[in-house]
Motif scaffolding. Structure first.
Motif, PDB file in Angstrom:
ATOM      1  N   ALA A 158      -5.961  18.182   2.275  1.00  0.00           N
ATOM      2  CA  ALA A 158      -7.362  18.818   2.220  1.00  0.00           C
ATOM      3  C   ALA A 158      -7.860  18.707   0.759  1.00  0.00           C
ATOM      4  CB  ALA A 158      -7.628  20.397   2.666  1.00  0.00           C
ATOM      5  N   ALA A 159      -6.893  19.123  -0.357  1.00  0.00           N
ATOM      6  CA  ALA A 159      -7.219  18.933  -1.762  1.00  0.00           C
ATOM      7  C   ALA A 159      -7.145  17.585  -2.322  1.00  0.00           C
ATOM      8  CB  ALA A 159      -6.451  19.860  -2.465  1.00  0.00           C
ATOM      9  N   SER A 160      -6.720  16.518  -1.452  1.00  0.00           N
ATOM     10  CA  SER A 160      -6.392  15.079  -1.842  1.00  0.00           C
ATOM     11  C   SER A 160      -5.308  14.977  -2.676  1.00  0.00           C
ATOM     12  CB  SER A 160      -7.851  14.555  -2.618  1.00  0.00           C
ATOM     13  OG  SER A 160      -9.055  14.629  -1.647  1.00  0.00           O
ATOM     14  N   ARG A 161      -4.208  15.979  -2.514  1.00  0.00           N
ATOM     15  CA  ARG A 161      -3.189  15.811  -3.456  1.00  0.00           C
ATOM     16  C   ARG A 161      -2.100  15.054  -2.484  1.00  0.00           C
ATOM     17  NH1 ARG A 161      -1.949  21.492  -5.911  1.00  0.00           N
ATOM     18  NH2 ARG A 161      -0.129  20.351  -6.693  1.00  0.00           N
ATOM     19  N   ALA A 162      -2.203  14.835  -1.450  1.00  0.00           N
ATOM     20  CA  ALA A 162      -1.367  14.081  -0.448  1.00  0.00           C
ATOM     21  C   ALA A 162      -2.111  13.430   0.648  1.00  0.00           C
ATOM     22  CB  ALA A 162      -0.356  14.951   0.280  1.00  0.00           C
ATOM     23  N   ARG A 200       0.907  -1.082   0.170  1.00  0.00           N
ATOM     24  CA  ARG A 200       0.003  -0.144  -0.064  1.00  0.00           C
ATOM     25  C   ARG A 200       0.973   1.303  -0.037  1.00  0.00           C
ATOM     26  NH1 ARG A 200      -5.227  -1.040  -1.049  1.00  0.00           N
ATOM     27  NH2 ARG A 200      -5.773   0.426   0.338  1.00  0.00           N
ATOM     28  N   GLU A 201       0.596   2.310  -0.800  1.00  0.00           N
ATOM     29  CA  GLU A 201       1.258   3.315  -0.810  1.00  0.00           C
ATOM     30  C   GLU A 201       0.806   4.581  -0.027  1.00  0.00           C
ATOM     31  OE1 GLU A 201       2.364   4.178  -4.924  1.00  0.00           O
ATOM     32  OE2 GLU A 201       3.292   2.345  -5.045  1.00  0.00           O
ATOM     33  N   LEU A 202       1.420   5.326   0.533  1.00  0.00           N
ATOM     34  CA  LEU A 202       1.013   6.721   1.274  1.00  0.00           C
ATOM     35  C   LEU A 202       2.144   7.745   0.913  1.00  0.00           C
ATOM     36  CD1 LEU A 202      -0.285   5.269   4.676  1.00  0.00           C
ATOM     37  CD2 LEU A 202      -1.739   6.064   3.010  1.00  0.00           C
ATOM     38  N   SER A 203       1.622   8.917   0.832  1.00  0.00           N
ATOM     39  CA  SER A 203       2.359  10.124   0.418  1.00  0.00           C
ATOM     40  C   SER A 203       2.197  10.957   1.686  1.00  0.00           C
ATOM     41  CB  SER A 203       2.068  10.920  -0.588  1.00  0.00           C
ATOM     42  OG  SER A 203       0.515  11.263  -0.738  1.00  0.00           O
ATOM     43  N   LEU A 204       3.314  11.516   2.141  1.00  0.00           N
ATOM     44  CA  LEU A 204       3.352  12.117   3.368  1.00  0.00           C
ATOM     45  C   LEU A 204       4.354  13.573   3.186  1.00  0.00           C
ATOM     46  CD1 LEU A 204       4.031  11.016   7.181  1.00  0.00           C
ATOM     47  CD2 LEU A 204       5.096  12.931   6.318  1.00  0.00           C
ATOM     48  N   ASP A 234     -12.356  13.160   5.226  1.00  0.00           N
ATOM     49  CA  ASP A 234     -13.481  12.620   4.204  1.00  0.00           C
ATOM     50  C   ASP A 234     -12.958  11.382   3.862  1.00  0.00           C
ATOM     51  OD1 ASP A 234     -14.755  14.957   4.618  1.00  0.00           O
ATOM     52  OD2 ASP A 234     -14.329  16.107   2.846  1.00  0.00           O
ATOM     53  N   HIS A 235     -11.707  11.304   3.858  1.00  0.00           N
ATOM     54  CA  HIS A 235     -10.958   9.765   3.256  1.00  0.00           C
ATOM     55  C   HIS A 235     -10.636   8.880   4.251  1.00  0.00           C
ATOM     56  CE1 HIS A 235     -11.351  12.267  -0.385  1.00  0.00           C
ATOM     57  NE2 HIS A 235     -10.197  12.862  -0.343  1.00  0.00           N
ATOM     58  N   LEU A 236     -10.505   9.138   5.673  1.00  0.00           N
ATOM     59  CA  LEU A 236     -10.339   8.421   6.730  1.00  0.00           C
ATOM     60  C   LEU A 236     -10.697   6.837   6.800  1.00  0.00           C
ATOM     61  CD1 LEU A 236      -8.445   8.247   9.159  1.00  0.00           C
ATOM     62  CD2 LEU A 236     -10.197   8.969  10.423  1.00  0.00           C
ATOM     63  N   ASN A 237     -12.156   6.975   6.543  1.00  0.00           N
ATOM     64  CA  ASN A 237     -12.704   5.347   6.606  1.00  0.00           C
ATOM     65  C   ASN A 237     -11.644   4.597   5.509  1.00  0.00           C
ATOM     66  OD1 ASN A 237     -14.322   6.048   8.537  1.00  0.00           O
ATOM     67  ND2 ASN A 237     -16.125   6.188   7.240  1.00  0.00           N
ATOM     68  N   GLY A 238     -11.622   4.979   4.148  1.00  0.00           N
ATOM     69  CA  GLY A 238     -10.975   4.308   3.330  1.00  0.00           C
ATOM     70  C   GLY A 238      -9.553   3.978   3.591  1.00  0.00           C
ATOM     71  N   GLN A 239      -8.976   4.816   4.460  1.00  0.00           N
ATOM     72  CA  GLN A 239      -7.505   4.648   4.445  1.00  0.00           C
ATOM     73  C   GLN A 239      -7.164   4.366   6.238  1.00  0.00           C
ATOM     74  OE1 GLN A 239      -6.315   8.946   3.369  1.00  0.00           O
ATOM     75  NE2 GLN A 239      -5.014   7.764   1.768  1.00  0.00           N
ATOM     76  N   ARG A 240      -8.184   3.920   6.861  1.00  0.00           N
ATOM     77  CA  ARG A 240      -8.026   3.651   8.240  1.00  0.00           C
ATOM     78  C   ARG A 240      -6.805   2.867   8.361  1.00  0.00           C
ATOM     79  NH1 ARG A 240     -11.004   5.098  12.668  1.00  0.00           N
ATOM     80  NH2 ARG A 240     -12.388   5.905  11.654  1.00  0.00           N
ATOM     81  N   ASP A 241      -6.907   1.525   7.802  1.00  0.00           N
ATOM     82  CA  ASP A 241      -6.165   0.543   8.058  1.00  0.00           C
ATOM     83  C   ASP A 241      -4.617   0.952   7.433  1.00  0.00           C
ATOM     84  OD1 ASP A 241      -5.472  -2.413   8.973  1.00  0.00           O
ATOM     85  OD2 ASP A 241      -4.991  -2.637   6.714  1.00  0.00           O
ATOM     86  N   ASP A 242      -4.574   1.473   6.519  1.00  0.00           N
ATOM     87  CA  ASP A 242      -3.147   1.857   6.047  1.00  0.00           C
ATOM     88  C   ASP A 242      -2.443   2.993   7.096  1.00  0.00           C
ATOM     89  OD1 ASP A 242      -3.674   0.215   3.921  1.00  0.00           O
ATOM     90  OD2 ASP A 242      -4.095   1.930   2.331  1.00  0.00           O
ATOM     91  N   ILE A 243      -3.275   3.685   7.497  1.00  0.00           N
ATOM     92  CA  ILE A 243      -2.647   4.761   8.453  1.00  0.00           C
ATOM     93  C   ILE A 243      -2.567   4.228   9.575  1.00  0.00           C
ATOM     94  CG2 ILE A 243      -3.170   7.139   9.745  1.00  0.00           C
ATOM     95  CD1 ILE A 243      -4.799   8.018   7.172  1.00  0.00           C
ATOM     96  N   ARG A 244      -3.265   3.223  10.138  1.00  0.00           N
ATOM     97  CA  ARG A 244      -2.984   2.520  11.306  1.00  0.00           C
ATOM     98  C   ARG A 244      -1.502   1.692  11.305  1.00  0.00           C
ATOM     99  NH1 ARG A 244      -7.352  -0.108  11.670  1.00  0.00           N
ATOM    100  NH2 ARG A 244      -8.498   1.021  13.286  1.00  0.00           N
ATOM    101  N   ARG A 245      -1.422   1.087  10.209  1.00  0.00           N
ATOM    102  CA  ARG A 245      -0.048   0.510   9.954  1.00  0.00           C
ATOM    103  C   ARG A 245       1.100   1.465  10.134  1.00  0.00           C
ATOM    104  NH1 ARG A 245      -0.559  -4.670   7.457  1.00  0.00           N
ATOM    105  NH2 ARG A 245      -2.532  -5.179   7.244  1.00  0.00           N
ATOM    106  N   LEU A 246       0.949   2.475   9.515  1.00  0.00           N
ATOM    107  CA  LEU A 246       2.003   3.659   9.476  1.00  0.00           C
ATOM    108  C   LEU A 246       2.286   4.054  10.872  1.00  0.00           C
ATOM    109  CD1 LEU A 246       2.805   6.511   6.910  1.00  0.00           C
ATOM    110  CD2 LEU A 246       2.281   6.977   9.339  1.00  0.00           C
ATOM    111  N   VAL A 247       1.095   4.428  11.610  1.00  0.00           N
ATOM    112  CA  VAL A 247       1.269   4.823  13.143  1.00  0.00           C
ATOM    113  C   VAL A 247       2.101   3.758  13.821  1.00  0.00           C
ATOM    114  CG1 VAL A 247       0.433   5.630  14.868  1.00  0.00           C
ATOM    115  CG2 VAL A 247      -0.390   6.239  12.746  1.00  0.00           C
ATOM    116  N   ALA A 248       1.807   2.445  13.800  1.00  0.00           N
ATOM    117  CA  ALA A 248       2.257   1.339  14.350  1.00  0.00           C
ATOM    118  C   ALA A 248       4.002   1.239  13.842  1.00  0.00           C
ATOM    119  CB  ALA A 248       1.737   0.035  14.010  1.00  0.00           C
TER     120      ALA A 248
END
Length: 381
Positions: A137-141, A88-92, A283-297
């Motif tokens: 906020a603009a969904s570009r990251a 899974r890819e995430l941009s920060l 607005d996108h958190l529900n769809g990214q919750r698992d990916d972000i949880r993994r990043l925070v872990a």
């Protein structure tokens, strides 16, 4: 189960063990003469994988009725390879240029903590420190680093941001002045020029600090500096800067021959807040919750490793980012270690609501939000 079926089952098991570990053949067993020849023949056929316990519909195998259940053939072959899970890819986007306060991100990347979580995380620094949260906020990251102050202000302005982790849970911001320019306390700032990096450094930070000492923004001259706070102070273009990181800037200035003094923001009217937080698009958190949880872990794993191995962590950080290997950063390293959040996902809801109430009472935001619109605890069950 008939006695014949039990005998065949035992023989099958013995044959399979013999094939796999080199055990003696049944013929070598002292009780081999007790093994029924018919059962041995049936078991051998099973082990060879070319027959079943019965010859087919309506055909009797000795010892088994024609309507006995069909046993599957034994196939001796390697298991199918297990396909790895998709990455899974995430941009920060960072809040600032790379510094020791971003150690958890650097270490998680270099130690493979992100990889172990099935993530590919791209980390970039902004050209303008006011941009990162706007990109989210603009969904570009996917994610941006920033301050709790920034979170409340921009949510009040309608940006769909939400806090998902805390990397540094205490203020690092400070107002830094040069020694010897007649500024012994904040009342001496009247008529002086103060440089700043972001709008939040002015309002609410500087305005509250000045008001705490009977001054207002109109009593000083402001100059926007973006990333050049320290150089402007060294060159004497400004008398003070707001937004200087207290754990690094004094050492940076000392390298340039400038002795400086820092005024801590929480000592001059501003409540404590989280200095460095990770924000996502609500607005996108529900769809990214698992990916972000993994990043925070992964960040939590990296942070604990840093605390347990500070010298190795410093070597890893500077080996991967040689530009951070400066005398100022080496001196600041122990100070930043004390401020890293050991449980980045954990949320102190009362802390966020109280700080929001302070900003509202100061007239700096127009509306109070429920906690679920401000922050989330991804470690909660």
């Amino acid at each position: 189960m008939t006695s014949m079926q039990r005998r065949v089952g035992g023989v099958c098991l013995a044959l399979l063990l013999a094939l796999s570990v080199g055990a003696p053949l049944l013929a070598d067993r002292p009780d081999a003469d007790q093994v029924d020849a018919t059962a041995l023949e049936a078991a051998s056929r099973i082990a060879s994988g070319w027959t079943t316990l019965k010859g087919g519909p309506g055909v009797d195998t000795p010892g088994f009725p024609a309507d006995a259940p069909v046993a599957p053939s034994l196939i001796l072959r390697a298991p199918e390879p297990i396909a790895p899970p998709p990455v899974r890819e995430l941009s920060l986007v960072l809040d600032w240029y790379l510094s020791p306060q971003h150690a958890a991100l650097i270490v998680a990347r270099e130690r493979g903590d992100f990889d172990r979580q099935g993530l590919k995380v791209s980390i970039s620094a902004p050209a303008d420190p006011s941009v990162p949260t706007k990109l989210v906020a603009a969904s570009r990251a996917d994610l941006a680093l920033g301050r709790q102050l920034q979170l409340h202000r921009q949510i009040d302005e309608g940006l769909p941001l939400i806090r998902v982790a805390t990397l540094v849970g205490t203020p690092l911001n400070s107002l830094v002045v040069r020694e010897g320019n007649g500024i012994a306390n904040l009342t001496d700032l009247s008529g002086k020029t103060i440089g700043y990096a972001t709008r939040d450094d002015i309002q609410p930070t500087l305005s509250i600090m000045l008001a705490h000492h009977g001054l207002a923004l109109d009593d000083v001259t402001l100059e926007g500096l973006d990333f050049t706070l320290a150089p402007a102070l060294v060159e004497g273009r400004v008398d003070a800067v707001i937004g200087g990181m207290r754990h690094v800037m004094p050492y940076q200035l000392r390298e340039e021959g400038v002795v400086a003094h820092s005024f801590m923001v929480e000592d001059h009217g501003l409540p404590r807040y989280d200095e460095l937080i990770l924000m996502a698009n609500r607005d996108h958190l529900n769809g990214q919750r698992d990916d972000i949880r993994r990043l925070v872990a992964a960040l939590e794993d990296a942070t604990h490793w840093i605390i347990n191995h500070p010298n190795k962590a410093w070597e890893l950080v500077t080996r991967s980012e040689p530009g951070l290997d400066t005398a100022a950063n080496r001196q600041a390293w122990p100070e930043i270690l004390r401020r890293l959040s050991l449980r980045p996902a954990t949320l102190d809801a009362r802390h966020y609501l109280n700080f929001q109430a302070f900003l509202h009472d100061q007239g700096l935001i127009t509306k109070r939000q429920p906690i679920e619109r401000l922050a989330v605890d991804l470690s909660a069950p």
